[in-house]
Scaffold this motif. Sequence first.
Motif, PDB file in Angstrom:
ATOM      1  N   LYS A  42     -17.169  15.898   8.146  1.00 63.47           N
ATOM      2  CA  LYS A  42     -16.384  15.077   7.359  1.00 63.47           C
ATOM      3  C   LYS A  42     -17.365  13.813   8.559  1.00 63.47           C
ATOM      4  CE  LYS A  42     -14.146  17.908   4.581  1.00 63.47           C
ATOM      5  NZ  LYS A  42     -12.975  17.646   3.733  1.00 63.47           N
ATOM      6  N   GLU A  43     -16.859  12.722   7.354  1.00 60.85           N
ATOM      7  CA  GLU A  43     -17.190  11.166   8.178  1.00 60.85           C
ATOM      8  C   GLU A  43     -15.537  10.458   8.535  1.00 60.85           C
ATOM      9  OE1 GLU A  43     -21.052   9.459   6.288  1.00 60.85           O
ATOM     10  OE2 GLU A  43     -18.702   8.538   5.362  1.00 60.85           O
ATOM     11  N   ARG A  44     -15.713   9.412   9.593  1.00 61.43           N
ATOM     12  CA  ARG A  44     -14.279   9.580   9.768  1.00 61.43           C
ATOM     13  C   ARG A  44     -13.876   8.818   9.264  1.00 61.43           C
ATOM     14  NH1 ARG A  44     -14.134   7.460  15.800  1.00 61.43           N
ATOM     15  NH2 ARG A  44     -14.775   9.264  16.602  1.00 61.43           N
ATOM     16  N   GLU A  45     -12.377   9.127   8.129  1.00 60.62           N
ATOM     17  CA  GLU A  45     -12.172   8.118   7.083  1.00 60.62           C
ATOM     18  C   GLU A  45     -10.285   7.305   7.944  1.00 60.62           C
ATOM     19  OE1 GLU A  45     -10.641  10.982   3.990  1.00 60.62           O
ATOM     20  OE2 GLU A  45      -9.341  12.091   5.638  1.00 60.62           O
ATOM     21  N   PHE A  46     -10.395   6.713   7.071  1.00 59.71           N
ATOM     22  CA  PHE A  46      -9.437   5.497   7.469  1.00 59.71           C
ATOM     23  C   PHE A  46      -7.727   6.807   6.644  1.00 59.71           C
ATOM     24  CE2 PHE A  46      -6.104   2.525   7.489  1.00 59.71           C
ATOM     25  CZ  PHE A  46      -5.426   2.108   6.332  1.00 59.71           C
ATOM     26  N   VAL A  47      -6.854   6.478   7.523  1.00 62.42           N
ATOM     27  CA  VAL A  47      -5.264   7.124   7.730  1.00 62.42           C
ATOM     28  C   VAL A  47      -4.138   6.285   7.155  1.00 62.42           C
ATOM     29  CG1 VAL A  47      -3.654   8.989   7.804  1.00 62.42           C
ATOM     30  CG2 VAL A  47      -6.272   9.418   8.898  1.00 62.42           C
ATOM     31  N   ALA A  48      -4.147   5.101   7.925  1.00 65.52           N
ATOM     32  CA  ALA A  48      -3.039   4.368   8.187  1.00 65.52           C
ATOM     33  C   ALA A  48      -3.085   3.303   9.026  1.00 65.52           C
ATOM     34  CB  ALA A  48      -2.054   4.899   7.909  1.00 65.52           C
ATOM     35  N   THR A  49      -2.432   1.893   8.803  1.00 64.47           N
ATOM     36  CA  THR A  49      -2.744   1.001   9.609  1.00 64.47           C
ATOM     37  C   THR A  49      -1.674  -0.049  10.102  1.00 64.47           C
ATOM     38  OG1 THR A  49      -4.118  -0.998  10.677  1.00 64.47           O
ATOM     39  CG2 THR A  49      -3.924  -1.588   7.987  1.00 64.47           C
ATOM     40  N   ILE A  50      -1.670  -1.038  10.620  1.00 65.31           N
ATOM     41  CA  ILE A  50       0.275  -1.671  10.607  1.00 65.31           C
ATOM     42  C   ILE A  50      -0.449  -3.091  11.396  1.00 65.31           C
ATOM     43  CG2 ILE A  50       0.829  -0.378  13.070  1.00 65.31           C
ATOM     44  CD1 ILE A  50       4.137  -1.116  11.615  1.00 65.31           C
ATOM     45  N   ARG A  51       0.397  -4.392  11.177  1.00 66.85           N
ATOM     46  CA  ARG A  51       0.177  -5.051  11.551  1.00 66.85           C
ATOM     47  C   ARG A  51       0.839  -5.327  12.032  1.00 66.85           C
ATOM     48  NH1 ARG A  51      -3.003  -9.487   8.984  1.00 66.85           N
ATOM     49  NH2 ARG A  51      -1.773 -11.748  10.497  1.00 66.85           N
ATOM     50  N   ARG A  52      -0.274  -6.105  13.581  1.00 64.74           N
ATOM     51  CA  ARG A  52       0.839  -6.471  14.884  1.00 64.74           C
ATOM     52  C   ARG A  52       1.447  -7.023  14.330  1.00 64.74           C
ATOM     53  NH1 ARG A  52       0.614  -9.483  19.390  1.00 64.74           N
ATOM     54  NH2 ARG A  52      -0.949 -10.530  18.299  1.00 64.74           N
ATOM     55  N   ASN A  53       2.037  -8.698  13.094  1.00 64.57           N
ATOM     56  CA  ASN A  53       2.664  -9.876  12.766  1.00 64.57           C
ATOM     57  C   ASN A  53       3.385  -9.193  12.118  1.00 64.57           C
ATOM     58  OD1 ASN A  53       2.854 -10.888  16.101  1.00 64.57           O
ATOM     59  ND2 ASN A  53       0.634 -11.643  14.900  1.00 64.57           N
ATOM     60  N   GLY A  54       4.597  -9.051  12.041  1.00 67.42           N
ATOM     61  CA  GLY A  54       4.762  -8.555  10.438  1.00 67.42           C
ATOM     62  C   GLY A  54       5.012  -6.644  10.257  1.00 67.42           C
ATOM     63  N   GLY A  55       4.418  -6.182  10.753  1.00 69.11           N
ATOM     64  CA  GLY A  55       4.653  -4.575  10.550  1.00 69.11           C
ATOM     65  C   GLY A  55       4.265  -4.223   9.047  1.00 69.11           C
ATOM     66  N   HIS A  56       2.952  -4.771   8.410  1.00 70.39           N
ATOM     67  CA  HIS A  56       3.133  -4.626   7.026  1.00 70.39           C
ATOM     68  C   HIS A  56       2.109  -3.462   7.067  1.00 70.39           C
ATOM     69  CE1 HIS A  56       4.045  -9.181   5.890  1.00 70.39           C
ATOM     70  NE2 HIS A  56       3.840  -8.036   4.702  1.00 70.39           N
ATOM     71  N   THR A  57       2.389  -2.617   7.151  1.00 71.06           N
ATOM     72  CA  THR A  57       1.638  -1.099   6.189  1.00 71.06           C
ATOM     73  C   THR A  57       0.478  -0.817   4.791  1.00 71.06           C
ATOM     74  OG1 THR A  57       3.608   0.437   5.676  1.00 71.06           O
ATOM     75  CG2 THR A  57       3.481   0.159   8.170  1.00 71.06           C
ATOM     76  N   TYR A  58      -0.639  -0.305   5.771  1.00 70.92           N
ATOM     77  CA  TYR A  58      -1.024   0.384   4.579  1.00 70.92           C
ATOM     78  C   TYR A  58      -1.491   1.285   4.925  1.00 70.92           C
ATOM     79  CZ  TYR A  58      -1.477  -4.761   4.608  1.00 70.92           C
ATOM     80  OH  TYR A  58      -0.979  -6.101   4.144  1.00 70.92           O
ATOM     81  N   TYR A  59      -1.977   2.219   3.110  1.00 75.14           N
ATOM     82  CA  TYR A  59      -2.084   4.253   3.642  1.00 75.14           C
ATOM     83  C   TYR A  59      -3.313   4.707   2.765  1.00 75.14           C
ATOM     84  CZ  TYR A  59       2.336   4.251   5.065  1.00 75.14           C
ATOM     85  OH  TYR A  59       3.154   3.784   6.662  1.00 75.14           O
ATOM     86  N   ALA A  60      -4.028   4.924   3.156  1.00 75.81           N
ATOM     87  CA  ALA A  60      -4.943   5.974   2.398  1.00 75.81           C
ATOM     88  C   ALA A  60      -4.458   6.706   1.491  1.00 75.81           C
ATOM     89  CB  ALA A  60      -5.583   6.933   3.264  1.00 75.81           C
ATOM     90  N   ASP A  61      -4.819   7.035  -0.168  1.00 76.02           N
ATOM     91  CA  ASP A  61      -3.912   7.290  -0.771  1.00 76.02           C
ATOM     92  C   ASP A  61      -3.875   8.880  -0.661  1.00 76.02           C
ATOM     93  OD1 ASP A  61      -6.016   5.920  -3.731  1.00 76.02           O
ATOM     94  OD2 ASP A  61      -4.138   5.372  -2.794  1.00 76.02           O
ATOM     95  N   SER A  62      -4.506   9.190  -0.420  1.00 80.92           N
ATOM     96  CA  SER A  62      -4.192  11.575   0.692  1.00 80.92           C
ATOM     97  C   SER A  62      -3.360  11.092   1.540  1.00 80.92           C
ATOM     98  CB  SER A  62      -5.490  11.668   1.129  1.00 80.92           C
ATOM     99  OG  SER A  62      -5.470  10.858   2.414  1.00 80.92           O
ATOM    100  N   VAL A  63      -3.113  10.403   1.820  1.00 78.95           N
ATOM    101  CA  VAL A  63      -0.911  10.179   2.069  1.00 78.95           C
ATOM    102  C   VAL A  63      -0.160  10.282   2.305  1.00 78.95           C
ATOM    103  CG1 VAL A  63      -2.886  11.190   4.710  1.00 78.95           C
ATOM    104  CG2 VAL A  63      -1.813   8.671   4.402  1.00 78.95           C
TER     105      VAL A  63
END
Length: 124
Positions: A42-63
């Motif tokens: 399978k292709e590499r897929e995005f899971v989650a990320t966090i902004r270094r300044n401020g700490g905002h977080t973002y997630y894939a719907d699957s997780v």
Amino acid sequence: VQLQASGGGLVQPGGSLRLSCAASGRTFSSNYMGWFRQAPEKEREFVATIRRNGGHTYYADSVKGRFAISKDAAKNTVYLQMNNLKPDDTAVYYCASSSGILSTIRNPNQYNYWGQGTLVTVSS
């Protein structure tokens, strides 16, 4: 920037694991620290990320609702707490660093530096 991922292993469905990613070097150049995963064939897929300044977080719907990304600035370390794991979560997990902007955070090509990967296997 050098990234060292750890914490993978074998866990039963419904179990939990915490991955760690220790960063060193020119970490001030990164805007986001993220986790991606790649299952066999399978292709590499995005899971989650966090902004270094401020700490905002973002997630894939699957997780969303099961995984949580966090950071410890003092230790230059990013964590991925994974709960209620499912067999479909089985993959090699990679941490990565991006100097890009918000609109590109789900694109692995926008990440400049990568850790070596840690294997997570969810199986009974």
